[in-house]
Design a protein around this motif. Structure first.
Motif, PDB file in Angstrom:
ATOM      1  N   SER A 100       0.810  -1.218   0.000  1.00  0.00           N
ATOM      2  CA  SER A 100       0.000   0.000   0.000  1.00  0.00           C
ATOM      3  C   SER A 100       0.846   1.272   0.000  1.00  0.00           C
ATOM      4  N   ASP A 132      -5.521   0.110  -1.394  1.00  0.00           N
ATOM      5  CA  ASP A 132      -6.190   0.956  -0.411  1.00  0.00           C
ATOM      6  C   ASP A 132      -7.516   0.310  -0.055  1.00  0.00           C
ATOM      7  N   ASP A 133      -8.381   1.036   0.651  1.00  0.00           N
ATOM      8  CA  ASP A 133      -9.650   0.446   1.095  1.00  0.00           C
ATOM      9  C   ASP A 133     -10.530   0.004  -0.064  1.00  0.00           C
ATOM     10  N   ASP A 134     -10.343   0.615  -1.225  1.00  0.00           N
ATOM     11  CA  ASP A 134     -11.190   0.303  -2.377  1.00  0.00           C
ATOM     12  C   ASP A 134     -10.503  -0.589  -3.415  1.00  0.00           C
ATOM     13  N   ASN A 135      -9.219  -0.838  -3.241  1.00  0.00           N
ATOM     14  CA  ASN A 135      -8.463  -1.591  -4.246  1.00  0.00           C
ATOM     15  C   ASN A 135      -7.548  -2.589  -3.552  1.00  0.00           C
ATOM     16  N   ALA A 136      -7.904  -3.870  -3.654  1.00  0.00           N
ATOM     17  CA  ALA A 136      -7.105  -4.938  -3.054  1.00  0.00           C
ATOM     18  C   ALA A 136      -5.820  -5.123  -3.854  1.00  0.00           C
ATOM     19  N   GLU A 217      -2.133  -5.811  10.559  1.00  0.00           N
ATOM     20  CA  GLU A 217      -2.628  -4.758   9.677  1.00  0.00           C
ATOM     21  C   GLU A 217      -2.119  -4.953   8.252  1.00  0.00           C
ATOM     22  N   ASP A 220      -3.870  -7.993   6.698  1.00  0.00           N
ATOM     23  CA  ASP A 220      -5.269  -7.729   6.369  1.00  0.00           C
ATOM     24  C   ASP A 220      -5.444  -7.148   4.972  1.00  0.00           C
ATOM     25  N   SER A 221      -4.332  -6.716   4.359  1.00  0.00           N
ATOM     26  CA  SER A 221      -4.411  -6.275   2.960  1.00  0.00           C
ATOM     27  C   SER A 221      -4.941  -7.390   2.076  1.00  0.00           C
ATOM     28  N   SER A 224      -9.025  -9.862   6.098  1.00  0.00           N
ATOM     29  CA  SER A 224      -8.964 -10.165   7.526  1.00  0.00           C
ATOM     30  C   SER A 224      -9.538 -11.541   7.841  1.00  0.00           C
TER      31      SER A 224
END
Length: 309
Positions: A100, A132-136, A217, A220-221, A224
């Motif tokens: 990230s 990011d939160d929207d893109n794994a 953390e 979790d990318s 989770s």
């Protein structure tokens, strides 16, 4: 003497026509000259694409921030050696940053070492889209590597390079380098791959049962509560086969993010598969090292590249 006005008007009319004709002739002549100059100019100028098409392989060439997609992170730097040929191999550098973060500039020190000690190699230092939160990270970052390799293949004649390549990755970049080389190199272009402190197995009990919030953390990318089948899909350890390319591994015994088992388990599997490999553990090192240990890493890595690429 009386002057006939009709004659005067006749002369004026003829003179006016003559002026108009001359002006038109001059206009067309100028247009012709301008058109000729423009054509000559166009014939001597070359677009960027045409310049790339005519790269002289006897000369060193570099180009920074070559775009391979629409995202600002989809760029790479290219370094081509002088006196290259269609047999010139490529080293692809993949930066870390927990999938990230990070940037290709972090690999410049390795790029400089390669240029100094292995000057006959082409070097590709890549950026990839960051999670990011929207893109794994998966499969996005693997797809980016695929697009880069495809770009190199399409432009191999422009760059005067071969299809054969090696990878050097650090941390998350090492994971991506291993995973692409083991599971996505369908045309068997990879001659060697190097992992420096790269994660290899997301099903490792040291990961599944960890109590480190910083480590979790990062993990979790990849989800989770990801199912084991998915974790195996994104783990180089589970994707390695007897056709995997020669692999060299470097790990630190005190690394808070990459347990020692991430290196030793892959080492043992490669051994059982009969895949050429190297493995070095620096017992007192963490997630990176300097001094004599770094010198040892470069000495072994350089010998491995010379042997397999």
């Amino acid at each position: 003497m009386r002057i006939n006005s009709a004659i005067i008007y006749s002369y004026i009319y003829k003179y006016k026509l003559t002026i108009i004709f001359l002006m038109k002739s001059l206009k067309y002549s100028l247009l012709t000259i301008l058109l000729f100059v423009n054509l000559c100019s166009c014939s001597n100028e070359k677009t960027d694409a045409e310049i790339i098409d005519t790269l002289d392989p006897s000369l060193y060439y570099e180009q920074l921030d070559i775009a391979y997609g629409q995202d600002p992170d989809q760029t790479f730097d290219l370094y081509l050696p002088a006196n290259r040929s269609q047999n010139t191999k490529i080293i692809v550098l993949v930066h870390g940053g927990g999938w990230s973060a990070g940037d290709k500039s972090e690999m410049n020190a390795i790029k400089d070492l390669l240029r100094l000690d292995l000057p006959n190699l082409a070097i590709v230092n890549i950026n990839y889209r960051l999670a990011d939160d929207d893109n794994a990270p998966y499969p996005m970052q693997i797809n980016d590597i695929t697009n880069i390799v495809e770009h190199l293949k399409i432009n191999k004649d422009k760059y005067t390079i071969s299809n054969k390549l090696g990878f050097i990755g650090i941390s998350a970049g090492a994971h991506l380098a291993l995973l692409w080389s083991y599971a996505f190199d369908t045309k068997k272009q990879v001659s060697m791959v190097c992992s420096i402190v790269g994660p290899t197995n997301f099903t490792d009990p040291a990961y599944l049962n960890n109590t480190n919030p910083n480590l979790q953390e990062l993990l979790d990318s990849y989800g989770s509560d990801a199912p084991i089948t998915y974790l195996e899909e994104v783990s180089p350890y589970h994707q390695a086969t007897n056709t995997a390319p020669p692999t060299i591994l470097f790990y630190g015994g005190q690394d808070p993010l990459i347990p020692t088992t991430q290196g030793t388990a892959l080492r043992d599997k490669l051994q059982s598969l009969g895949v050429a490999h190297g493995f070095t553990l620096y017992p007192e090192a963490g997630h990176g090292w300097t001094g004599l240990e770094l010198l040892d890493t470069w000495t072994k890595l350089k010998a491995f590249i010379n042997t397999y690429i």
